[in-house]
Enzyme design. Structure first.
Site, PDB file in Angstrom:
ATOM      1  N   LYS A 168      47.522  48.427  38.991  1.00 13.65           N
ATOM      2  CA  LYS A 168      47.559  46.970  38.849  1.00 13.65           C
ATOM      3  C   LYS A 168      48.564  46.585  37.771  1.00 13.65           C
ATOM      4  CE  LYS A 168      44.314  43.068  38.266  1.00 13.65           C
ATOM      5  NZ  LYS A 168      42.911  42.717  37.936  1.00 13.65           N
ATOM      6  N   SER A 194      36.852  41.286  39.590  1.00 14.67           N
ATOM      7  CA  SER A 194      38.226  41.478  40.059  1.00 14.67           C
ATOM      8  C   SER A 194      38.526  42.818  40.708  1.00 14.67           C
ATOM      9  CB  SER A 194      39.211  41.250  38.913  1.00 14.67           C
ATOM     10  OG  SER A 194      39.403  39.865  38.718  1.00 14.67           O
ATOM     11  N   SER A 196      40.989  39.433  41.179  1.00 11.99           N
ATOM     12  CA  SER A 196      42.412  39.426  40.924  1.00 11.99           C
ATOM     13  C   SER A 196      43.130  40.714  41.312  1.00 11.99           C
ATOM     14  CB  SER A 196      42.669  39.142  39.451  1.00 11.99           C
ATOM     15  OG  SER A 196      42.172  40.210  38.651  1.00 11.99           O
TER      16      SER A 196
END
Ligand SMILES: [Zn+2]
Lengths: 477, 487
Positions: free
Chosen positions: B79, B178, B154
């Site tokens: 990420k 997330s 996210s």
């Protein structure tokens, strides 16, 4: 109306740990710009602080030396504000649970001892330094040096117990001395390792409430603190005398013009939005750790002064001067170990030594005259090998060359002449050469003998034993 | 089967048995990315050169007969809020669009040491604030099950690339769901570890007291391998727990006999998607059939978790994101003086959702409001945590839906932030309580979208979660490949 001045001081002292408070970077002063930095103290995204336990230990040490209670549970908070020298745009500080609180120190002003309360001592990180290519007003940009960012600080907040600018200065002097003694800070105002802000207000003499205060900043020496406060007290008195009201504001001391100027008002004051730093865990301080630190504390200035007065027989004034700095007191003790003559040692340190150090801008630890040298010199003096006058020359020579006193005395033939026949010869010469003075003395002008003694000393290049000269002259007049 | 379709533990065996080389594996995955990612848009940065170099090093180790780590040579995605030396780490924000960290996050150091092969950095909602990747400053990632739908967020990029076989596994971060919510939307396994289990050093902070890095994988076994590789004490993170991590792979046991499952009634509220409810209930039934016992439990403060979260997380964010001021790195807007520069930088550099949360948080911490908002929220957080403490006195795990619905359409909820916030209603309390949660597929909607089931345990019970998830996976058949509808 007669007013009373009320002053509280906030002192920031850099702790002399080897590394910064939340990362491993060196705290060394004077390194090339932006070399003592890492992702943590630069506030790079993703970096996290880790508390340096040495900084905690130093804060505890300062707290104990200042008679504080040491918290069992303490924590760190974020103080949020924007400034380019603050890379995270928040400072890690302590808000409601400082490491130390409720202490005091004693100051002496005009021969009287006064106790000044210490509200709290908390730990925080220092900010960086802005470097302007020109002056602060003519530069249209600035650089930031982050070397100082994250250097550990203690903020020491006094109670509003201080009543005169002179007391403020005495408080600072004493505070510096204590911090120096317990070896937690260099306390160099010129390097910024000690900084002082002041809160000052006036109130009618004897009142039990506080007037509106102004916060005074940017005073870069103890003298400046005193002068700034004197000016600000006068300014506030003028305002009040004219029927005006004091504004709660932050003011800056303009050293060059000798005035204080408004920086920002209460309305413009920051809302720091303090909240517990979620990147750090609560700080738990065990009683064992506190006791461990307590036993490691050195003798503090007050105790040391008492010892010098009671055991060494020094006057209170001399003891105060000698113990004001730990280095000086250590020097004194080192000499005294070698020659047990406290008063003479104190006189040499406070006199010739201080004079030489001051003119050369040296600290006593850098003195070319070591305690051993000074002790030897005092021994030569006490044995009568050299006279007091010669000793002054020898001291200066030791300071310049770093040589041992015996060596200097020998090289320059400065040994005191205590051989009676040798002195008699000179005395008789002088008597013969100065009939007028001899006549004056005999006619009852006692003072004339001083001139004659001087002539003997001059002829002997200062080496003649002054007591013998006096005695032998009198015998022959 | 194509190389990129395998799981990490399968590939590890193939590598050690020399049935495949790390280079072939990297090339196969990179080719997959080239073929697919213009549709999926999971990656912000693809690190092809680096991947091939790392793969080469692994092949050399294998050739020398050296033992390799379980994740060695396996293509991974990270990420883009986790710092990687020399590789842009953007947080999908304009303000960090060109930020190249000079250091590695602790998890990256561990993965480098384990010879992981980095395929690229994945898209997210800007600064991890969002549930759909629609808040990315760059682009919205598509759900591999239906390109018109969001992958969740996210960590939407990480979930999407794993689901689409553009990486074998990925790291995400989870502040309020997330990792778990995009795992549910994309039909993969996602685990949020106990707070403090995985180092946060190098994870660009959103809300420090809630953030935690965790794995997104194709199956539960991979999840255990990745968790094992990234967890453990880190002296660089003061909130990291000072105890060694167990060998999570030993928890992969097909056995839930006697397991006590609590089913919190507050998580099955009216308005919840009926298909989701039914799939999760069926999932619980499947575990009961394996010998577990399930009963309803109440977590009375659940309703207050979301409002508390939307005070605490923005409050921390308002301070964490203050540093993006244009002074020494990142985007700088021009201004005549320092204040103008700050304003311009932050006005132009941050997106709307980030600004919204900074404002919320600044307000909550302001003098005069602190007690009413921030302090109150902290008290609620304690109450929420106590709900879970009490529940775990009686139950080994709690099982809930991961999200109230399956993946929604891009743009469907972007008009109303509250509507979007509701996507995290099942996951947020877990972050507030600091406990671990795992999401894994437990069914599909009639239109073919994956549904996620969340298994929650007490602090440091990751082994239990993995065992339950593994048992579920072994006895059901919900691990499927996405349809790639719309590619
Ligand atoms: Zn540093």
């Amino acid at each position: 109306m007669k007013y009373e001045i009320v002053i509280g001081l906030e002192v920031h002292a850099e702790l002399k740990t080897n590394s910064k408070i939340f990362c491993g970077c060196s705290t060394h002063f004077g390194a090339e710009q932006n070399t003592n930095v890492c992702p943590v103290c630069l506030g790079l995204p993703g970096s996290l602080p880790v508390l340096n336990q040495r900084a905690v230990e130093f804060a505890i040490r300062a707290g104990l030396a200042l008679n504080c209670e040491i918290a069992e549970f303490s924590k760190f908070d974020r103080k949020n504000y924007y400034y380019p020298d603050l890379p995270k745009d928040y400072q890690i500080s302590q808000y409601d649970l400082p490491v130390c609180k409720n202490g005091y120190l004693d100051i002496e002003v005009n021969g009287e001892t006064k106790r000044i309360g210490i509200t709290r001592i908390h730990l925080e990180e220092d900010a960086g330094k802005l470097v302007h290519p020109q002056t602060i007003t003519t530069s249209n940009y600035a650089y930031v040096d982050y070397n100082r960012t994250g250097v550990p600080l203690v903020e020491i907040v006094s109670e509003p117990d201080i009543r005169t600018p002179e007391e403020a200065r005495a408080y600072l002097t004493k505070l510096r001395s204590i911090l120096e003694y317990c070896d937690v800070s260099d306390c160099k105002m010129e390097e910024g390792s000690l900084r002082c802000d002041a809160n000052i207000s006036l109130r009618p003499a004897g009142a039990d409430y506080f007037g509106t205060k102004a916060e005074l900043k940017n005073m870069n020496s103890f003298k400046a603190v005193q002068k700034g406060l004197e000016y600000e007290a006068m300014r506030q008195e003028d305002v009040l005398a004219d029927g005006g009201a004091i504004r709660q504001e932050t003011r800056t001391w303009d050293e060059a013009r000798g005035v204080t100027l408004s920086m920002r008002s209460k309305e413009q004051a920051h809302d720091y939005r303090y909240f517990p730093d979620p990147d750090l865990v609560p700080l738990l301080i065990s009683r064992e750790q506190v006791e461990e630190v307590r036993t490691s504390l050195p003798e503090l200035p007050d105790a040391r002064k008492d010892r010098l007065v009671e055991q060494d027989g020094l006057s209170s004034y001399d003891a105060e001067v000698i113990t004001a700095s730990r280095a000086v007191a250590d020097y004194y003790d080192a000499v005294k170990k070698l020659v047990d003559d406290p008063k003479t040692i104190a006189n040499w340190i406070m006199g010739d030594m201080m004079k030489q150090l001051n003119t050369r801008g040296l600290s006593i630890t850098a003195s070319p005259v070591t305690p051993v040298h000074l002790a030897e010199m005092i021994q030569l003096l006490n044995k009568g090998t050299i006279s007091g006058k010669i000793a002054k020359n020898v001291f200066e020579e030791m300071f310049v060359s770093g040589k041992k006193p015996a060596e200097i005395v020998k090289e320059q033939g400065l040994v005191q002449i205590s051989d009676e026949s040798a002195i008699i010869a000179i005395v008789e010469q002088v008597i013969a050469a100065n009939p007028q003075s001899v006549a004056d003395f005999r006619a009852g002008k006692e003072k004339a003998i001083g001139f004659l003694v001087g002539q003997v000393m001059k002829q002997s290049k200062g080496r003649a034993n002054p007591e013998m000269v006096n005695k032998l002259l009198k015998e022959r007049l | 089967m194509k190389l990129y379709e395998y799981t990490a533990h399968q590939l590890h065996t193939m590598l050690t048995e020399k049935k495949v080389s790390a280079r072939e594996l990297a090339e196969s995955t990179l080719q997959r990315v080239r073929n697919l990612d213009e549709n999926i848009k999971g990656y912000v940065t693809v690190t092809a050169e680096q991947a091939l170099a790392q793969a080469k090093a692994v092949d050399e180790k294998i050739a020398r007969g050296e033992e390799i780590a379980p994740l060695a040579g396996i293509p991974m995605a990270i990420k883009d809020n986790i710092c990687t030396t020399g590789i842009k780490t953007t947080c999908s924000s304009k303000i960090l669009a060109n930020f190249v960290p000079p250091y590695d996050a602790t998890v990256m150091q561990k993965l480098q040491a384990a010879d992981g092969v980095l395929i690229g950095k994945t898209n997210l909602d800007e600064f991890a604030m969002g549930s759909s990747t629609e808040n990315s400053a760059f682009f919205t990632t598509s759900n591999p099950w239906d390109l018109e739908r969001v992958p969740g967020g996210s960590s939407g990029g990480s979930a999407a690339v794993v689901a689409a076989d553009e990486a074998v596994w990925a790291l995400g971060s989870d502040t309020g769901g997330s990792i778990r919510q995009p795992a549910a939307y994309c039909g993969v396994v996602g685990l949020k570890p106990t707070y403090g289990r995985v180092s946060r050093y190098g994870l660009i902070a959103y809300a420090s007291s809630l953030d935690q890095i965790g794995p997104l994988t194709k199956d539960v076994t991979d999840c255990a391998f990745v968790l094992k590789a990234i967890s453990g004490h880190d002296p660089k993170d003061s909130t990291s727990v000072n105890s060694a991590a167990p060998d999570y792979t030993k928890a992969l046991v097909n056995d839930v006999k006697g397991l006590r499952i609590g089913v919190p009634r507050e998580f099955f509220v009216a308005g919840m998607d009926e298909e989701v409810r039914a799939a999760v209930m069926a999932g619980i039934e499947a575990l009961v059939r394996q010998g577990a016992v399930a009963e309803e439990v109440s977590l009375p403060h659940t309703d207050y978790a979301m409002p508390a979260y939307y005070v605490i997380a923005p409050a921390e964010a308002s301070s964490n994101l203050a540093r993006y001021d244009g002074v020494s790195y990142g985007y700088r807007g021009e201004g005549d003086d320092i204040v103008a520069m700050y304003k311009r930088t932050r006005t132009e550099g941050f997106g709307a959702e980030v600004k919204r949360r900074i404002l919320l948080g600044t307000y909550a911490l302001s003098s005069g409001y602190y007690d009413a908002y921030y302090l109150k929220a902290l008290k609620v957080r304690t109450l929420v945590k106590q709900d879970y403490d009490r529940a775990f006195e009686k139950y080994d795990v709690l099982i809930t839906p991961t999200a109230p619905s399956a993946a929604f359409k891009i743009g469907e909820k972007s008009a109303d932030p509250i509507e979007l916030y509701l996507q995290d209603v099942c996951t947020i309390p877990i972050n507030l309580a600091g406990i671990p949660g795992i999401s894994l597929p437990c069914g599909y909607t009639r239109s073919g979208l994956p549904i996620g089931m969340q298994i929650i345990g007490q602090a440091f019970s990751e082994e239990t979660l993995l065992r339950v998830a593994y048992t579920f996976e072994q006895n059901t058949d919900f691990r499927r490949k996405p349809s790639l509808k719309g590619v």
